[in-house]
Design an enzyme around this catalytic site. Sequence first.
Site, short mmCIF file in Angstrom:
data_model
loop_
_atom_site.label_atom_id
_atom_site.label_comp_id
_atom_site.label_asym_id
_atom_site.label_seq_id
_atom_site.Cartn_x
_atom_site.Cartn_y
_atom_site.Cartn_z
N THR A 210 14.18 -1.52 0.16
CA THR A 210 15.48 -0.86 0.20
C THR A 210 16.07 -0.76 -1.20
O THR A 210 15.36 -0.98 -2.19
CB THR A 210 16.41 -1.58 1.20
OG1 THR A 210 17.60 -0.83 1.37
CG2 THR A 210 16.78 -2.99 0.75
N ASN A 211 17.34 -0.43 -1.32
CA ASN A 211 17.99 -0.34 -2.64
C ASN A 211 19.40 -0.89 -2.54
O ASN A 211 19.83 -1.33 -1.48
CB ASN A 211 17.97 1.12 -3.12
CG ASN A 211 18.67 2.04 -2.15
OD1 ASN A 211 19.87 1.93 -1.94
ND2 ASN A 211 17.92 2.94 -1.53
N ARG A 212 20.13 -0.86 -3.66
CA ARG A 212 21.41 -1.56 -3.72
C ARG A 212 22.60 -0.73 -3.22
O ARG A 212 23.73 -1.15 -3.34
CB ARG A 212 21.71 -1.98 -5.16
CG ARG A 212 20.77 -3.03 -5.69
CD ARG A 212 21.23 -3.43 -7.09
NE ARG A 212 20.20 -4.18 -7.79
CZ ARG A 212 19.99 -5.48 -7.63
NH1 ARG A 212 20.71 -6.17 -6.78
NH2 ARG A 212 19.05 -6.08 -8.31
#
Length: 403
Positions: A210-212
Amino acid sequence: MPPFTDKHILLGVTGSIAAFKAADLASKLAQAGARVDVILTTGAEKFVTPLTFQSVTGRRAYTESDLWGGEAHVLHVGLAHTADALVIAPCTANTLAKLAHGLADNLLTITALANRAPLVLAPAMDGGMFDAPATQANLATLIERGATVIGPAQGHLASGLTGKGRMVEPAEILGQLRLVLGRGGALAGQSVVVSAGGTQEPLDPVRVLTNRSSGKQGFALAQAALDAGAQVTLIATPTSLTPPVGAKVIHVETAREVLEAVLKESANADALIMAAAVADFRPKQAAASKMKKRDGIPQVALEATEDVLEAVARQKSRTKRPKVVVGFAAESRDLLSNASEKLKSKKLDMIAANDISADDAGFGVDTNRITLLFANGKQESLPLMSKIEVAETIVARIAALET
Ligand code: CTP
């Protein structure tokens, strides 16, 4: 402009145990910038005092005794004529009946009869009373005349029974009131699709890539579009944020799900705002069972995901929908040249270039520093703003592009 700034809200409170929740509603409205005038019926005063409301609104709260006071002849008319909305929360079965039949026997019902602003009602009563044919007929009459009725909700009732009769929570009333105030806004009659948050690509049944992205900017955009009167579909990846009241929410996880949802929902939409941080790569194959430590360090092969905005551009070339497409460019270097390149390659009408290398902008924080680039070559640098202000600005620019 935030929806409650400079708005005059009349809050009627009637005799129900839910009157204590009306104090929270009055407080939330005042904090949101509204001028809140409260009218308590005699029944309401058995549960709460005018002082409770004066303390949270910073303004005098009116009671039945004011009906016969020195200002009586102007009070009900004066209160009603400057109101942007009249909210009655909680609204008892008795007050509903009076409103439906035009009775005007106390300060609140007299004011309601003189009122021409939108009427919002949050009924609260015992289950049997709500189901009673008379109450249902009164509600139908009021809805027919344009009143917005919110709830009541199912749950524990003061009588000890469980049923439909609880006043809905103040946050829900506030959200519905925003929708009422947004009617006739700059995007009234338009449909807007917003994607928000970071995608999750499964590695195995427990792990994801995933990402932030927090989803905050996308959720703020959905709220701003609702405030401007649009019908909003929010395509949201997993997040702890509460979606704005009134948005149709579609839950997605992967880039593929974002692609499918965006193409479907934007096929007839007026505008699409792609605020989601969509994965560019995903594991070629997600393991069917949990990867075990004892099996050693896995070698994960990745493959490219499809670019959602490029797919939207292909759809738009055939169907001319969505009319306005807005993207985001999250960049840590060469902000404007990279954003300008994305504006062209993804055939966007506008792109919000976002420098994610700064501590006070981008992923996770509440503020953003954005430059807007338009297809006609124009640029607009916005100062450091809250994500809510950024959202309001983007929505205002979309409205300008549509006209
Ligand atoms: N986007 C998309 N589909 C993807 C990836 C991104 O539609 N598979 C959208 C994003 O929602 C955003 C815009 O494209 O509105 C730009 O996203 P960004 O991550 O900044 O750029 P990328 O296209 O991924 O390019 P790069 O990796 O070179 O920065």
